[in-house]
Design a protein around this motif. Structure first.
Motif, short mmCIF file in Angstrom:
data_model
loop_
_atom_site.label_atom_id
_atom_site.label_comp_id
_atom_site.label_asym_id
_atom_site.label_seq_id
_atom_site.Cartn_x
_atom_site.Cartn_y
_atom_site.Cartn_z
N ILE A 82 1.03 -1.17 -0.04
CA ILE A 82 -0.01 0.03 -0.08
C ILE A 82 1.00 1.16 0.16
CG2 ILE A 82 -1.86 -1.31 1.12
CD1 ILE A 82 -1.05 0.26 3.93
N ARG A 83 2.22 1.16 0.02
CA ARG A 83 3.04 2.37 -0.17
C ARG A 83 4.25 2.08 -0.96
NH1 ARG A 83 7.89 2.40 3.07
NH2 ARG A 83 8.04 0.37 4.00
N GLY A 84 4.64 3.21 -1.39
CA GLY A 84 5.97 3.18 -2.25
C GLY A 84 6.90 4.10 -1.50
N SER A 85 8.30 3.44 -1.78
CA SER A 85 9.14 4.50 -1.03
C SER A 85 9.99 5.42 -1.98
CB SER A 85 10.41 3.14 -0.73
OG SER A 85 11.07 2.70 -1.82
N GLY A 86 9.63 5.45 -3.19
CA GLY A 86 10.42 6.27 -4.30
C GLY A 86 11.89 5.86 -4.39
N ILE A 87 12.19 4.60 -3.73
CA ILE A 87 13.57 4.07 -4.11
C ILE A 87 13.75 2.90 -4.80
CG2 ILE A 87 15.76 3.63 -2.99
CD1 ILE A 87 14.61 4.96 -0.49
N PRO A 88 14.12 3.02 -6.03
CA PRO A 88 14.11 1.45 -6.84
C PRO A 88 15.13 0.62 -6.14
CG PRO A 88 15.57 3.33 -7.81
CD PRO A 88 14.76 3.86 -6.81
N VAL A 89 14.87 -0.81 -6.66
CA VAL A 89 15.90 -1.65 -6.21
C VAL A 89 17.29 -1.51 -7.08
CG1 VAL A 89 16.06 -4.31 -6.28
CG2 VAL A 89 13.98 -3.40 -5.73
N VAL A 90 18.24 -1.56 -6.35
CA VAL A 90 19.78 -1.30 -6.83
C VAL A 90 20.28 -2.65 -7.21
CG1 VAL A 90 21.85 -0.47 -6.50
CG2 VAL A 90 19.85 0.90 -5.97
N HIS A 91 20.89 -2.95 -8.23
CA HIS A 91 21.86 -4.20 -8.58
C HIS A 91 23.00 -3.78 -8.87
CE1 HIS A 91 18.15 -6.87 -9.34
NE2 HIS A 91 17.59 -5.68 -9.57
N GLY A 92 23.99 -4.54 -8.30
CA GLY A 92 25.26 -4.18 -8.33
C GLY A 92 26.28 -5.47 -8.25
N SER A 93 27.59 -5.39 -8.06
CA SER A 93 28.61 -6.23 -7.84
C SER A 93 28.73 -6.70 -6.46
CB SER A 93 29.95 -5.93 -8.55
OG SER A 93 30.75 -6.74 -8.37
N THR A 94 29.26 -7.72 -6.03
CA THR A 94 29.60 -8.42 -4.69
C THR A 94 30.72 -7.32 -4.36
OG1 THR A 94 31.00 -10.24 -5.50
CG2 THR A 94 28.50 -10.43 -4.68
N ALA A 95 31.41 -6.83 -4.99
CA ALA A 95 32.56 -5.90 -4.69
C ALA A 95 32.25 -4.61 -4.09
CB ALA A 95 33.59 -5.95 -5.89
N ASP A 96 30.79 -4.28 -4.29
CA ASP A 96 30.17 -2.90 -3.80
C ASP A 96 29.57 -3.31 -2.39
OD1 ASP A 96 31.05 -2.04 -6.34
OD2 ASP A 96 28.89 -2.46 -7.09
N ARG A 97 29.77 -4.41 -1.97
CA ARG A 97 29.03 -4.44 -0.60
C ARG A 97 29.45 -3.71 0.40
NH1 ARG A 97 31.04 -9.42 3.06
NH2 ARG A 97 32.64 -7.77 3.56
N ASP A 98 30.76 -3.38 0.80
CA ASP A 98 31.22 -2.49 1.78
C ASP A 98 30.90 -1.20 1.60
OD1 ASP A 98 32.06 -4.86 3.13
OD2 ASP A 98 34.24 -4.54 2.67
N ARG A 99 31.01 -0.82 0.14
CA ARG A 99 30.83 0.67 -0.22
C ARG A 99 29.31 1.15 0.11
NH1 ARG A 99 28.40 3.00 -4.09
NH2 ARG A 99 28.35 0.84 -5.27
N VAL A 100 28.41 0.23 -0.41
CA VAL A 100 27.14 0.39 -0.09
C VAL A 100 26.60 0.47 1.29
CG1 VAL A 100 24.72 -0.95 -0.51
CG2 VAL A 100 26.21 -0.78 -2.41
N LEU A 101 27.07 -0.65 2.03
CA LEU A 101 26.92 -0.43 3.67
C LEU A 101 27.18 0.96 4.12
CD1 LEU A 101 27.40 -4.12 4.51
CD2 LEU A 101 25.26 -2.92 4.42
N GLY A 102 28.61 1.31 3.71
CA GLY A 102 29.20 2.28 4.11
C GLY A 102 28.63 3.69 4.11
N SER A 103 28.14 3.76 2.54
CA SER A 103 27.41 4.94 2.34
C SER A 103 25.98 5.23 3.17
CB SER A 103 27.04 4.97 0.88
OG SER A 103 28.10 4.84 0.13
N TRP A 104 25.19 4.20 3.31
CA TRP A 104 23.84 4.08 3.88
C TRP A 104 24.05 4.39 5.53
CZ3 TRP A 104 21.62 1.27 7.88
CH2 TRP A 104 20.13 1.39 7.85
N LEU A 105 25.10 3.56 5.99
CA LEU A 105 25.42 4.12 7.51
C LEU A 105 25.68 5.38 7.69
CD1 LEU A 105 27.50 0.85 8.56
CD2 LEU A 105 25.02 1.46 9.33
N ALA A 106 26.42 6.05 6.83
CA ALA A 106 26.67 7.66 6.90
C ALA A 106 25.59 8.51 6.81
CB ALA A 106 27.91 7.88 5.90
N GLU A 107 24.71 8.07 5.61
CA GLU A 107 23.45 8.85 5.28
C GLU A 107 22.27 8.57 6.54
OE1 GLU A 107 22.50 7.49 1.54
OE2 GLU A 107 24.18 8.26 0.77
#
Length: 717
Positions: free
Chosen positions: A621-646
């Motif tokens: 019943i709701r949308g987040s406005g954030i699309p599902v992101v696809h990437g490489s496993t090499a991006d794991r730590d970068r994705v987490l680090g950016s999210w934690l910082a934000e």
């Protein structure tokens, strides 16, 4: 009446219109009364608790009643200290013209008896949760609060008639509710009582007779419903109280139980036992997962459970030859017919190990009846008990057995397994065989549990004899004390309380048997008056047997989603539960996904329908406005680090990467252990590696739908 030192409302700047005193004045006055009453209630409860603790312990039922009252007072005090004004969920105004009715986690009255808060579980509170615009249930308006750190950070109103428009500022209740669904998660399930929806409330308030199935996909609030239903049932149904067996809540995993641990205490219920299926059996903590799917399938079947009874019966054969039993005064012949009669004297349903004591007593009775000497029966009985040949014969004919030995022998002695499970073919018997009889797996647990239930406690008879001896000793001590008290007193023993002290009945009441050694039972052994099972779609026939043994009333709440069954679920819920042994089955469906954004759900739906085209996928019943992101496993730590910082608040989870080490705000779980949990961010690692077929698709579906805001899918290629 005292007033609050600060306002109960702490609305952010963009909600300044809602801060208008004309809109909040009535609530502020009511909260002042609630605050004063809370102070008085805490003081009174503290005094009553202190008095109860200082009161004499009493004996028997009196001691149990005292302990129950202390437990009740302690639980209510803990709830009052845990909350403050945020005990209040909101209020409604009825068309009958009466003032607002305020709904609380607990009921609360002031010193004059005026009802300040109506317990959310009471029938009169139902319209607060169940009223809709289509069915207003006699309401003019309804207001719900959102509490943050003890103050109202937002509220929203609903108006059901034109007469209710005056004095309301937040008429678009759904937008506020939906915005709240996207709020940050934490390591524990957040409080959602004030936002229970009408479809969920109907299930929460359903009766306890028979089995109620709560069927719903991810995010429909199944777990919320199950937990609130437990609290409601204990409040509304006296047949389910703790003295009648209480309620058992069975969850899928330890992380899940930790996640929901705060919910029931926040609802004022601390007596509900929670566990996983592993917890029901002592060997469960160390049991491994069965590596051979065919072995797991064989052990999970209802047929395999039938092997326990013949496995025990092999050890319940009376001797076919008679024997002479000697006492100090005579030799008495005990025939094969006498042995058979003693075995037949066992009361139906008596566990094997506990029945041995009945057989021994019956043998002694037979021998004493046969004896033609004039020896006093008590002396003869003690003498017969010393006959070692009789003891050895009874040990051979009806030995004390351990569940671990019985089940271990099934897997290590092929001839024994063939005898107890004649439906198994030679290949199946060979497949079930293993070298280490105690290399327990999760698939063994239902058989161990069934064996333990059938055998009973091998130490029960020993403890019972110790208890009887302790009672006799205590009775003798009390009698000596009474004789000493009365020896110099001249009384008419035919009347008066003092004379009654010499009576056996009164002396018996002075013995506190509850304080003496007793047989006791493990808390999870039951029986329970009601059992709630979450993620029930995963249970095998054998695992259902574990639960049915603990709930003779067959009063169940069964929570699950057929589309999340890792090994498939081709039947209907009714067919499945009838096969498991339940009856009087009612199915209630939840179809609205309150948790998962539609962006995530769109991709998750494609994943599960590829394997299960008819999957019951709920509507977000709701949308987040954030699309599902696809990437490489090499991006794991970068994705987490950016999210934690934000995001300084909230919680994330990496699913499918055992190399990731969890941190305080980022969990690391397998798809299976993530069931029932929710996270602001889910990082899904190599989902195609989860496997093929239904199991792999379900694991991917479950993992994806844990996300409440953002989903990132990382692959190695």
């Amino acid at each position: 009446m005292t007033s609050l030192t600060t306002s109960a409302f702490d609305l952010p700047g963009h909600l300044s219109a809602k801060a208008d005193p004309a809109l909040t004045r009535g609530d502020e006055r009511h909260f002042a009364a609630v605050s004063e009453s809370l102070e008085q209630a805490i003081a009174e409860l503290s005094d009553r608790l202190e008095a109860a603790r200082k009161a004499p312990g009493g004996i028997g039922r009196e001691a149990m009643d005292r302990d129950a009252e202390i437990h009740r007072l302690t639980g209510r005090l803990r709830t009052l200290h845990r909350f403050g004004l945020d005990l209040c969920l909101g209020h409604f105004v009825a068309a009958d013209g009466a003032g607002p009715v305020y709904i609380g986690r607990l009921g609360l009255t002031d010193s004059t008896g005026r009802r300040l808060l109506l317990d959310w579980r009471s029938p009169a509170a139902e319209p607060f949760f169940a009223a809709t615009h289509a069915h207003p249930m006699g309401l003019v308006s309804r207001r719900r609060y959102r509490w943050t750190r003890g103050r109202i950070s937002d509220y929203w109103d609903e108006v059901f008639t034109a007469d209710g428009l005056e004095g309301h500022a937040a008429l678009d209740d759904q937008s506020a509710f939906i915005a709240g669904l996207g709020g940050n998660r934490s390591a524990r399930m957040r409080d959602v009582l004030s936002t229970i929806q009408s479809d969920q409330d109907a299930v929460i308030r359903a009766g306890s007779r028979g089995a109620l199935v709560v069927d719903g996909g991810p995010g429909t609030g199944k777990t919320v419903v199950a937990l609130h239903r437990a609290a409601h049932l204990l409040y509304s149904d006296p047949r389910l109280g703790h003295r009648r067996g209480g309620v058992l809540f069975v969850g899928p995993s330890r992380p899940y139980l930790a996640y929901v641990a705060d919910v029931l205490p926040s609802l004022g219920e601390e007596g509900v036992l929670t566990c996983t299926l592993r917890d029901l059996v002592a060997e469960g903590a160390g049991a491994a997962v069965e590596t051979d799917p065919e072995v797991a399938r064989l052990k999970a079947s209802a047929d395999m459970m039938k092997a326990i009874e013949p496995a025990v019966r092999i050890y319940e054969e009376p001797p076919t030859e008679g024997m002479t039993v000697s006492s100090h005064w005579s030799d008495i012949w005990l025939s094969a017919d006498d042995w058979a009669a003693a075995f037949e004297a066992v009361e139906p349903g008596t566990p094997h190990n506990e029945a041995r004591e009945q057989i021994r007593e019956e043998l002694l009775t037979i021998l004493i009846d046969k004896d033609d000497s004039d020896v006093e029966p008590g002396l003869l009985r003690r003498s017969l008990l010393r006959d070692r040949d009789l003891t050895r014969a009874l040990d051979r004919a009806w030995p004390m057995l351990e569940a671990t030995d019985l089940v271990g022998d099934l897997w290590t002695v092929p001839a024994y397994l063939r005898e107890c499970a004649p439906w198994l073919g030679p290949d199946e018997v060979r497949r079930l065989r293993r070298a280490d009889p105690r290399a327990w797996t999760v698939s063994d647990l239902p058989l161990l549990d069934a064996a333990r239930q059938r055998l009973g406690d091998p130490e029960a008879s020993v403890r019972e004899r110790r208890r009887e001896a302790a009672v006799a000793a205590e009775r003798a001590r009390r009698a000596d004390a009474i004789d000493s008290l009365l020896q110099n007193v001249v009384i008419d023993e035919s009347e008066g309380a003092v004379g009654m002290l010499r009576g056996r009945d009164l002396q018996d009441t002075l013995v506190d048997e509850s304080a003496l050694p007793g047989a006791g039972r493990e808390p999870l052994d039951g029986p329970f008056a009601h059992v709630i099972v979450d993620e029930a779609q995963e249970l095998t026939d054998a695992e259902w047997r574990m639960l049915l043994l603990r709930c003779p009333s067959r009063s169940f709440t069964v929570v699950g989603d057929r589309a999340q069954a890792r090994h498939g679920f081709a039947e209907s819920w009714r067919e499945r539960l009838e096969r498991a042994g339940l009856d009087r089955i009612t199915v209630a469906s939840l179809s609205i996904n309150y948790r998962t954004p539609e962006e995530v759900m769109t991709e998750a739906e494609r994943v599960v329908r590829a394997a299960l085209p008819d999957a019951n996928v709920p509507t977000s019943i709701r949308g987040s406005g954030i699309p599902v992101v696809h990437g490489s496993t090499a991006d794991r730590d970068r994705v987490l680090g950016s999210w934690l910082a934000e995001h300084p608040e909230g919680i994330a989870c990496v699913i499918g990467d055992p190399t990731f080490r969890a941190t305080p705000r980022v969990r690391s779980l397998t798809p299976e252990l993530s069931k029932g949990l929710e996270f602001d961010l889910v990082v899904l690692v190599d989902p195609e590696a989860f496997g093929e077929g239904v199991e792999g698709a379900v694991d991917r579906y479950v993992a994806m739908t844990r996300a409440t805001q953002r989903l990132v899918v990382l692959t190695s290629s």
